[in-house]
Enzyme design. Structure first.
Site, PDB file in Angstrom:
ATOM      1  N   PRO A  45       0.033  -7.327   4.154  1.00  0.00           N
ATOM      2  CA  PRO A  45       0.483  -6.414   3.107  1.00  0.00           C
ATOM      3  C   PRO A  45       2.006  -6.326   3.103  1.00  0.00           C
ATOM      4  O   PRO A  45       2.679  -6.940   3.945  1.00  0.00           O
ATOM      5  CB  PRO A  45      -0.113  -5.082   3.544  1.00  0.00           C
ATOM      6  CG  PRO A  45      -0.018  -5.148   5.049  1.00  0.00           C
ATOM      7  CD  PRO A  45      -0.250  -6.607   5.418  1.00  0.00           C
TER       8      PRO A  45
ATOM      9  N   ALA B 243       1.234   0.795   0.136  1.00  0.00           N
ATOM     10  CA  ALA B 243       0.776  -0.496   0.661  1.00  0.00           C
ATOM     11  C   ALA B 243      -0.567  -0.866   0.059  1.00  0.00           C
ATOM     12  O   ALA B 243      -1.246  -0.028  -0.546  1.00  0.00           O
ATOM     13  CB  ALA B 243       0.672  -0.455   2.174  1.00  0.00           C
ATOM     14  N   ASN B 244      -0.944  -2.115   0.222  1.00  0.00           N
ATOM     15  CA  ASN B 244      -2.285  -2.590  -0.075  1.00  0.00           C
ATOM     16  C   ASN B 244      -3.032  -2.803   1.241  1.00  0.00           C
ATOM     17  O   ASN B 244      -2.409  -3.058   2.282  1.00  0.00           O
ATOM     18  CB  ASN B 244      -2.249  -3.921  -0.835  1.00  0.00           C
ATOM     19  CG  ASN B 244      -1.804  -3.742  -2.271  1.00  0.00           C
ATOM     20  OD1 ASN B 244      -1.968  -2.674  -2.847  1.00  0.00           O
ATOM     21  ND2 ASN B 244      -1.234  -4.787  -2.843  1.00  0.00           N
ATOM     22  N   ARG B 245      -4.350  -2.741   1.192  1.00  0.00           N
ATOM     23  CA  ARG B 245      -5.151  -3.010   2.387  1.00  0.00           C
ATOM     24  C   ARG B 245      -5.201  -4.522   2.618  1.00  0.00           C
ATOM     25  O   ARG B 245      -5.675  -5.275   1.784  1.00  0.00           O
ATOM     26  CB  ARG B 245      -6.567  -2.473   2.221  1.00  0.00           C
ATOM     27  CG  ARG B 245      -6.654  -0.956   2.189  1.00  0.00           C
ATOM     28  CD  ARG B 245      -8.113  -0.509   2.193  1.00  0.00           C
ATOM     29  NE  ARG B 245      -8.223   0.936   2.258  1.00  0.00           N
ATOM     30  CZ  ARG B 245      -8.353   1.725   1.198  1.00  0.00           C
ATOM     31  NH1 ARG B 245      -8.358   1.179  -0.013  1.00  0.00           N
ATOM     32  NH2 ARG B 245      -8.455   3.020   1.340  1.00  0.00           N
TER      33      ARG B 245
ATOM     34  N   VAL C 190       0.783  -8.137  -1.860  1.00  0.00           N
ATOM     35  CA  VAL C 190       2.073  -7.490  -2.088  1.00  0.00           C
ATOM     36  C   VAL C 190       1.878  -6.223  -2.926  1.00  0.00           C
ATOM     37  O   VAL C 190       1.185  -6.243  -3.945  1.00  0.00           O
ATOM     38  CB  VAL C 190       3.040  -8.452  -2.803  1.00  0.00           C
ATOM     39  CG1 VAL C 190       4.393  -7.780  -3.050  1.00  0.00           C
ATOM     40  CG2 VAL C 190       3.214  -9.728  -1.992  1.00  0.00           C
TER      41      VAL C 190
END
Length: 401
Positions: A199, A211-213, A278
């Protein structure tokens, strides 16, 4: 002959696929190789030492405590007096012993004592191949520089069973042997690759972030797979908790802008695989102090701005790599969204998958992907992320040849 004067130690373990080892011996010998067989007790339940010895035209080694063979520490001599060790079939049990350094019979002792390259051809029931314990052992062996060939998909010996678990065919194994002994022929040797993974963390204040997982497992596995095929790989990784892959240069970053800068600094390159999840947005103005809750007031507004699109930037760069691969993590309309992304981003391939929570893909060890190109869509079955990486690296190698 391609394998003239090469000495192959063939370890045959106990499974129905052991019958294929007879043809494998014949194929290796007709190419000039000398084959020394080692058989486990289980292997002898499926094929006899007599048959194996007849085809190899030599002694068949079966007993760690053989008075005749161990007079000169025979297991050490076997482990070292060869150019390559092939384990075919490799059962789940034998791979578990290899991964954990066990040595309770001749085969496992030889494999622990060797300093030669090892090629493993797994063969087992699909449920056993997919089991978490086997996947951990395979990952350990890959990290220990063990080379794998297969398993393939197809019908099992058991009635009504099908899936990944069939031992690679003898000629496939022979080709892998020839590649390893030809200086480890690498289809991506001399090629450069840049891979993004994990991420990004876009700070809101010194404590919080957007954030992304993403665990980074898939991107890290792809970087390692490209390196195994000979590529000079740079992995640009966001914050993850998994170790850096072997044989790969790793650049650690936090934010999308840092990731983009690191990627562009590695261009020109032959290959770009943009796997990182991202974050699409960051805060327009970073708070230098922790945002505090105020009594009687609601949450403060967050003004967001768009992050750079790394895949699109690379896909349309004047230093565009020869092969550009992007990932599309979707929760709906996977194929249609993947097609749109392929066109907009300037990629050669979009690897699309459904990352809905029920799939367990985000942060998990397995993946189910669809390859989307201008030519069409190819769906792959549920695989470990390492297997997806190996297949994708092979696809890229084919594209470059």
């Amino acid at each position: 002959m391609p394998l003239a004067e090469k000495r192959i130690l063939l370890v045959i373990s106990g499974g129905i696929a052991a019958y294929k080892s007879l043809d494998l011996i014949r194929r290796l010998r007709e190419r000039g190789a000398e084959v020394r067989p080692v058989m486990t007790a289980g292997a002898q339940q499926f094929v006899t030492p007599l048959a194996v010895g007849a085809l190899s035209s030599g002694h068949v080694y079966t007993d760690l405590f053989s008075r005749e063979d161990e007079q000169d520490v025979g297991h050490i001599r076997l482990a070292r007096d060869c150019d390559l060790i092939v384990v075919a079939p490799a059962t789940a049990d034998l791979m578990a012993k290899m991964a954990n350094g066990l040595a309770d019979d001749l085969a496992s002792t030889v494999l622990l004592a060797t300093d030669r390259p090892v090629l493993v051809a797994p063969a087992m029931n699909p449920k056993m191949w997919a089991h978490a314990a086997t996947r951990r052992n395979v990952e350990t062996l890959r990290n220990d520089d063990i080379t794998f060939i297969g398993p393939n998909a197809g019908e099992m010996a058991e009635s009504g069973e099908a899936g990944f678990g069939r031992m690679a065919e003898p000629l496939e194994i022979v080709a892998a042997v020839e590649a390893l002994l030809d200086g480890g022929a690498k289809p991506l040797a001399g090629r450069t690759a840049v891979v993004t993974s994990g991420p990004t963390h876009e700070p809101i204040d010194p404590v919080r972030y957007i954030a992304n997982r993403s665990s980074g497992r898939q991107g890290h596995a792809i970087a390692a797979a490209l390196a195994r095929l000979g590529a000079d790989v740079t992995l640009v990784s966001g914050p993850v908790t998994i170790p850096d892959p072997k044989g790969v240069k790793v650049i650690h970053v936090e934010q999308a802008a840092e990731m983009l800068d690191a990627v562009l600094a590695r261009l020109p390159a032959d290959i770009a695989v943009m796997v990182a999840a991202v974050a699409d947005w960051r805060v327009a103005t970073l708070n230098t102090e922790k945002i505090k809750k105020q009594p009687g007031e609601g949450p403060p507004p967050l003004m967001l701005t768009e992050n750079p699109d790394i895949l699109k930037t690379v896909g349309h760069s004047d230093k565009r790599p020869t092969v550009v691969v992007g990932f599309a993590a979707e929760t709906q309309d996977v194929e249609s969204n993947g097609r749109v992304k392929l066109q907009k981003k300037g990629a050669d391939l979009i690897v699309a998958n459904d990352v809905s929570p029920e799939t367990g893909i985000m942060g998990g060890t397995r993946n189910s992907v669809k390859l989307i190109t201008a030519e069409g869509i190819e769906a792959w079955p549920d695989l470990s992320k390492e297997d997806v990486a190996d297949r994708l690296a092979g696809w890229i190698a084919t594209r470059l040849t």
